[in-house]
Design a protein around this motif. Structure first.
Motif, PDB file in Angstrom:
ATOM      1  N   GLY A  19     -29.092 -43.379 -16.443  1.00 40.92           N
ATOM      2  CA  GLY A  19     -29.116 -42.595 -15.209  1.00 40.92           C
ATOM      3  C   GLY A  19     -27.803 -42.517 -14.487  1.00 40.92           C
ATOM      4  O   GLY A  19     -27.698 -41.831 -13.478  1.00 40.92           O
ATOM      5  N   SER A  20     -26.742 -43.140 -14.972  1.00 38.85           N
ATOM      6  CA  SER A  20     -25.441 -43.086 -14.324  1.00 38.85           C
ATOM      7  C   SER A  20     -24.861 -41.680 -14.517  1.00 38.85           C
ATOM      8  O   SER A  20     -24.862 -41.148 -15.624  1.00 38.85           O
ATOM      9  N   ALA A  21     -24.403 -41.046 -13.416  1.00 34.63           N
ATOM     10  CA  ALA A  21     -23.927 -39.654 -13.478  1.00 34.63           C
ATOM     11  C   ALA A  21     -22.536 -39.528 -12.864  1.00 34.63           C
ATOM     12  O   ALA A  21     -22.154 -40.297 -11.974  1.00 34.63           O
ATOM     13  N   VAL A  22     -21.789 -38.527 -13.379  1.00 34.97           N
ATOM     14  CA  VAL A  22     -20.487 -38.186 -12.813  1.00 34.97           C
ATOM     15  C   VAL A  22     -20.700 -37.007 -11.858  1.00 34.97           C
ATOM     16  O   VAL A  22     -21.214 -35.967 -12.265  1.00 34.97           O
ATOM     17  N   LEU A  23     -20.326 -37.228 -10.585  1.00 30.20           N
ATOM     18  CA  LEU A  23     -20.539 -36.233  -9.546  1.00 30.20           C
ATOM     19  C   LEU A  23     -19.212 -35.622  -9.098  1.00 30.20           C
ATOM     20  O   LEU A  23     -18.155 -36.190  -9.325  1.00 30.20           O
ATOM     21  N   SER A  24     -19.304 -34.445  -8.477  1.00 28.52           N
ATOM     22  CA  SER A  24     -18.092 -33.786  -7.958  1.00 28.52           C
ATOM     23  C   SER A  24     -18.373 -33.239  -6.560  1.00 28.52           C
ATOM     24  O   SER A  24     -19.303 -32.441  -6.372  1.00 28.52           O
ATOM     25  N   TYR A  25     -17.571 -33.698  -5.618  1.00 35.41           N
ATOM     26  CA  TYR A  25     -17.688 -33.191  -4.240  1.00 35.41           C
ATOM     27  C   TYR A  25     -17.032 -31.804  -4.125  1.00 35.41           C
ATOM     28  O   TYR A  25     -17.533 -30.914  -3.440  1.00 35.41           O
ATOM     29  N   THR A  26     -15.913 -31.591  -4.863  1.00 32.75           N
ATOM     30  CA  THR A  26     -15.180 -30.319  -4.796  1.00 32.75           C
ATOM     31  C   THR A  26     -16.017 -29.175  -5.330  1.00 32.75           C
ATOM     32  O   THR A  26     -16.098 -28.098  -4.719  1.00 32.75           O
ATOM     33  N   LYS A  27     -16.669 -29.404  -6.477  1.00 33.50           N
ATOM     34  CA  LYS A  27     -17.471 -28.348  -7.069  1.00 33.50           C
ATOM     35  C   LYS A  27     -18.694 -28.029  -6.218  1.00 33.50           C
ATOM     36  O   LYS A  27     -19.129 -26.876  -6.141  1.00 33.50           O
ATOM     37  N   ALA A  28     -19.249 -29.042  -5.596  1.00 34.59           N
ATOM     38  CA  ALA A  28     -20.405 -28.801  -4.719  1.00 34.59           C
ATOM     39  C   ALA A  28     -19.989 -27.944  -3.523  1.00 34.59           C
ATOM     40  O   ALA A  28     -20.713 -27.026  -3.112  1.00 34.59           O
ATOM     41  N   ARG A  29     -18.820 -28.260  -2.986  1.00 32.09           N
ATOM     42  CA  ARG A  29     -18.326 -27.477  -1.857  1.00 32.09           C
ATOM     43  C   ARG A  29     -18.053 -26.037  -2.280  1.00 32.09           C
ATOM     44  O   ARG A  29     -18.354 -25.083  -1.553  1.00 32.09           O
ATOM     45  N   ALA A  30     -17.478 -25.868  -3.498  1.00 34.93           N
ATOM     46  CA  ALA A  30     -17.165 -24.527  -3.986  1.00 34.93           C
ATOM     47  C   ALA A  30     -18.440 -23.723  -4.238  1.00 34.93           C
ATOM     48  O   ALA A  30     -18.518 -22.533  -3.926  1.00 34.93           O
ATOM     49  N   GLU A  31     -19.460 -24.370  -4.808  1.00 38.53           N
ATOM     50  CA  GLU A  31     -20.712 -23.668  -5.074  1.00 38.53           C
ATOM     51  C   GLU A  31     -21.379 -23.245  -3.772  1.00 38.53           C
ATOM     52  O   GLU A  31     -21.896 -22.130  -3.644  1.00 38.53           O
ATOM     53  N   LYS A  32     -21.344 -24.132  -2.782  1.00 45.82           N
ATOM     54  CA  LYS A  32     -21.932 -23.795  -1.488  1.00 45.82           C
ATOM     55  C   LYS A  32     -21.167 -22.637  -0.835  1.00 45.82           C
ATOM     56  O   LYS A  32     -21.758 -21.706  -0.280  1.00 45.82           O
ATOM     57  N   ALA A  33     -19.828 -22.727  -0.963  1.00 43.80           N
ATOM     58  CA  ALA A  33     -19.011 -21.663  -0.383  1.00 43.80           C
ATOM     59  C   ALA A  33     -19.279 -20.336  -1.084  1.00 43.80           C
ATOM     60  O   ALA A  33     -19.306 -19.274  -0.447  1.00 43.80           O
ATOM     61  N   TRP A  34     -19.464 -20.359  -2.398  1.00 46.84           N
ATOM     62  CA  TRP A  34     -19.741 -19.136  -3.141  1.00 46.84           C
ATOM     63  C   TRP A  34     -21.062 -18.514  -2.704  1.00 46.84           C
ATOM     64  O   TRP A  34     -21.159 -17.305  -2.520  1.00 46.84           O
ATOM     65  N   LYS A  35     -22.087 -19.380  -2.524  1.00 42.82           N
ATOM     66  CA  LYS A  35     -23.385 -18.861  -2.078  1.00 42.82           C
ATOM     67  C   LYS A  35     -23.291 -18.325  -0.656  1.00 42.82           C
ATOM     68  O   LYS A  35     -23.895 -17.290  -0.323  1.00 42.82           O
ATOM     69  N   ASP A  36     -22.532 -19.009   0.194  1.00 43.95           N
ATOM     70  CA  ASP A  36     -22.350 -18.514   1.565  1.00 43.95           C
ATOM     71  C   ASP A  36     -21.621 -17.163   1.564  1.00 43.95           C
ATOM     72  O   ASP A  36     -21.929 -16.270   2.366  1.00 43.95           O
ATOM     73  N   LEU A  37     -20.645 -17.045   0.624  1.00 44.78           N
ATOM     74  CA  LEU A  37     -19.904 -15.787   0.522  1.00 44.78           C
ATOM     75  C   LEU A  37     -20.824 -14.652   0.079  1.00 44.78           C
ATOM     76  O   LEU A  37     -20.780 -13.549   0.621  1.00 44.78           O
ATOM     77  N   GLU A  38     -21.665 -14.922  -0.913  1.00 44.04           N
ATOM     78  CA  GLU A  38     -22.609 -13.905  -1.381  1.00 44.04           C
ATOM     79  C   GLU A  38     -23.551 -13.488  -0.266  1.00 44.04           C
ATOM     80  O   GLU A  38     -23.898 -12.312  -0.110  1.00 44.04           O
ATOM     81  N   LYS A  39     -23.978 -14.462   0.523  1.00 37.16           N
ATOM     82  CA  LYS A  39     -24.888 -14.176   1.630  1.00 37.16           C
ATOM     83  C   LYS A  39     -24.203 -13.300   2.680  1.00 37.16           C
ATOM     84  O   LYS A  39     -24.789 -12.334   3.190  1.00 37.16           O
ATOM     85  N   SER A  40     -22.917 -13.611   2.990  1.00 36.60           N
ATOM     86  CA  SER A  40     -22.174 -12.823   3.982  1.00 36.60           C
ATOM     87  C   SER A  40     -22.016 -11.380   3.530  1.00 36.60           C
ATOM     88  O   SER A  40     -22.178 -10.435   4.311  1.00 36.60           O
ATOM     89  N   LEU A  44     -11.331 -18.643   1.090  1.00 35.03           N
ATOM     90  CA  LEU A  44     -12.451 -18.113   1.870  1.00 35.03           C
ATOM     91  C   LEU A  44     -13.470 -19.218   2.121  1.00 35.03           C
ATOM     92  O   LEU A  44     -14.635 -19.137   1.723  1.00 35.03           O
ATOM     93  N   GLY A  45     -13.053 -20.304   2.750  1.00 38.36           N
ATOM     94  CA  GLY A  45     -13.959 -21.400   3.046  1.00 38.36           C
ATOM     95  C   GLY A  45     -14.412 -22.148   1.822  1.00 38.36           C
ATOM     96  O   GLY A  45     -15.559 -22.620   1.767  1.00 38.36           O
ATOM     97  N   GLY A  46     -13.557 -22.258   0.825  1.00 37.87           N
ATOM     98  CA  GLY A  46     -13.897 -22.991  -0.394  1.00 37.87           C
ATOM     99  C   GLY A  46     -13.822 -22.124  -1.623  1.00 37.87           C
ATOM    100  O   GLY A  46     -13.679 -22.634  -2.733  1.00 37.87           O
ATOM    101  N   VAL A  47     -13.913 -20.830  -1.476  1.00 36.42           N
ATOM    102  CA  VAL A  47     -13.746 -19.907  -2.598  1.00 36.42           C
ATOM    103  C   VAL A  47     -12.318 -19.368  -2.558  1.00 36.42           C
ATOM    104  O   VAL A  47     -11.897 -18.784  -1.560  1.00 36.42           O
ATOM    105  N   PHE A  48     -11.603 -19.581  -3.652  1.00 35.93           N
ATOM    106  CA  PHE A  48     -10.219 -19.123  -3.714  1.00 35.93           C
ATOM    107  C   PHE A  48     -10.178 -17.745  -4.385  1.00 35.93           C
ATOM    108  O   PHE A  48     -10.550 -17.594  -5.547  1.00 35.93           O
TER     109      PHE A  48
END
Length: 559
Positions: A88-109, A132-136
């Motif tokens: 169950g040990s996993a490698v996580l990414s804070y940067t990618k999570a922020r980018a994915e959230k920013a991408w979804k926020d961009l699509e919503k806008s 653009l708030g995480g999306v380059f």
């Protein structure tokens, strides 16, 4: 005793096994490749342990948080990249999570019709990188501004609204434009400004740009052109003479096209046209004072005051120097006295004379000299048609080549006269209006009058042939020489031959022209005149029954 072997060793069904597997590993497989929320449990060394609901905490590299690392207990967004083991040990990414959230926020806008806010991060090849708030996103240079950008780096760090032109969800990249946002703003501003623009309206504007042909004026969101010809009633060399960048000026709308947004402006239209009263203020012959406003190759413009300018053409600058450059006589800002020579109200032109305010040397010469006077002076210039002799420091007289000698003068003989040579001549004509003095040298020769023939043009003369050539007959007229060209021997082309004549023959012909040393004769002209007279005689005697042939025959027989 109960038999437990069947319970302990009874194999599980496929459905039971699937349920057990999902309970142990299903959550992990579902979350991989997605973003989720997790709680920070610990921050040992260079990574952060985050609980995302798996059997063990996942790890996030501490460097991904930059200068603001999280604290234990913080709930953060992380992206589950991969699992390192089945425990169950996993490698996580804070940067990618922020980018994915920013991408979804961009699509919503974008779906809601909103333009996102972003910051220009750096200059790259062909354009800029925009956060653009995480999306380059990429912004081409042509989309950076509605005006040309001289220094590309001047936009780095600028935060503004951007229009998303294209999105690629699979590659998670986007192309944006700042210019499109500006275009909307400009259009809105122009629409608002157009409401206050009407034909004939007087508005205030700011000088935005100055060119050779005019001035662009900002009217509060929309530009108008103030052409150089509409700056002033006076002649304007360059718009910079009257306006400067950033200057506030009042202008009048003289042309207006609402569809194309083209606006023509005028500044001189705010003042009374001085040419409306020019014909009443100035009259031909008036002597007026003014100041030289400019000097050109063809003359000098003189400011007469009140917005009126007149032109002193180069031909009106000097009585004697016709080809001198105007700058040799007049200079800019020089105060001058001039004479009004002409006024053209329709063409808005006033012709001025400068030489008319000075003594006319041609009239002065005419007042002190007469035709027939003998003058002496140096040859100032020689041409193929004669000589120019200096009579005063400012005046020359001309001796035509035909007035140099009674004998025929060829080009070689003309070369005997050289520049600077002192010559004596007789004044043949003085014409101050045409600014011309005619001289003659041959007229000083004694006995020159005896060489002139007494015959007149059109007269019928008789002479003796003294010489025969293939092309002409030389006729002695008793004191002058006559010449009959071969084509003038007869009206009949077959008889236009000199072979039928010999020295000593007597001929009669009409005088067609007279030169200084010879008379041009024509037998053909005499025959034509005789024929014309015969026709007249026939008309008079037609009633008597006379025949034209008989009259012609009698006329030629008489001759």
């Amino acid at each position: 005793m109960k038999d437990l072997s069947k319970e302990l060793f009874n194999p599980l069904s496929g459905e039971d096994f699937g349920q057990m597997f999902n309970q142990s590993y299903g959550t992990q497989e579902t979350l991989q490749g997605y973003a989720t929320k997790g709680t920070v449990k610990d921050i040992p060394d260079d990574f952060v342990l985050v609980d995302v609901g798996l059997k063990s905490e996942g790890r996030v590299a501490l460097r991904e948080f930059g200068a603001t690392p999280p604290k234990v207990g913080d709930i953060i967004d992380v992206f589950i990249e991969r699992y390192e083991s089945r425990d169950g040990s996993a490698v996580l990414s804070y940067t990618k999570a922020r980018a994915e959230k920013a991408w979804k926020d961009l699509e919503k806008s974008i779906a809601e019709g909103d333009d996102p806010t972003g910051t220009i991060m750096e200059v790259v090849r062909g354009g800029y990188t925009v956060d653009l708030g995480g999306v380059f996103a990429f912004m081409p240079s042509s989309q950076a501004d509605h005006r040309p950008i001289r220094d590309a780096k001047s936009l780095v760090g600028m935060t503004d609204k951007f229009r998303v032109l294209k999105m690629d969800a699979l590659r998670t990249n986007a192309i944006v434009s700042r210019r499109a946002i500006q275009a909307d703003s400009i259009a809105a501003t122009q629409k608002e400004a157009m409401r206050s623009i009407t034909l004939g309206a007087v508005v205030e504007g700011t000088v935005k740009n100055i060119t050779d042909y005019g001035v662009f004026v900002d009217l509060g969101g929309i530009d108008g052109l103030l052409h150089v010809t509409d700056l002033s009633w006076k002649r304007v060399g360059h718009p910079r003479e009257l306006v400067k960048l950033g200057q506030k000026i009042n202008v009048k709308v003289i042309q207006f096209d609402p569809e194309s947004h083209r606006i023509s402006l005028g500044m001189k239209q705010l003042e009374e046209d001085p040419w409306d009263t020019a014909s009443r203020v100035f009259n031909v012959g008036d002597v007026v004072n003014g100041k030289v406003s400019s000097v050109t190759d063809y003359g000098a413009f003189v400011d007469l005051g009140g917005g009126i300018e007149g032109l002193v053409h180069m031909s009106e600058l000097s009585w004697t120097n016709k080809n001198i450059h105007p700058s040799k006589i007049l200079g800019t800002a020089q105060e001058v006295t001039v004479v009004v020579l002409g006024i053209d109200q329709d063409k808005r032109r006033i012709s001025l004379g400068y030489k008319q305010t000075q003594a006319n040397p041609w009239k002065e010469f005419a007042a002190t000299h007469n035709v027939g006077d003998v003058v002496t002076g140096p040859i100032k210039n020689t041409t193929e048609f004669g000589l120019f002799v200096e009579l005063t420091p400012n005046l020359d007289g001309m001796v035509h080549i035909s007035d140099l000698s009674w004998d025929k003068l060829d080009e070689e003989a003309l070369k005997k006269f050289v520049r600077g040579q002192e010559v004596t001549a007789k004044i043949l004509d003085i014409n101050p209006e045409k600014e011309r003095i005619t001289l003659g040298i041959k007229q000083l020769t004694e006995g020159s009058d005896s060489k002139r023939t007494s015959v007149k043009k059109g007269a019928v003369v008789r002479g003796t042939i003294s010489e025969v050539t293939p092309d002409e007959l030389i006729v002695d007229l008793g004191g002058s020489k006559g010449i009959i060209r071969r084509t003038d021997l007869s009206m009949d082309k077959d008889k236009q031959k000199t072979e039928g004549y010999k020295v000593g023959d007597s001929v009669e012909a009409s005088v067609v022209s007279i030169e200084d040393d010879s008379v041009k004769l024509s037998i053909r002209a005499l025959q034509a005149a005789m024929e014309k007279q015969a026709v007249k005689d026939y008309a008079k005697s037609a009633d008597s029954g006379a025949v034209l042939g008989d009259i012609l025959g009698a006329a030629f027989e008489k001759k």
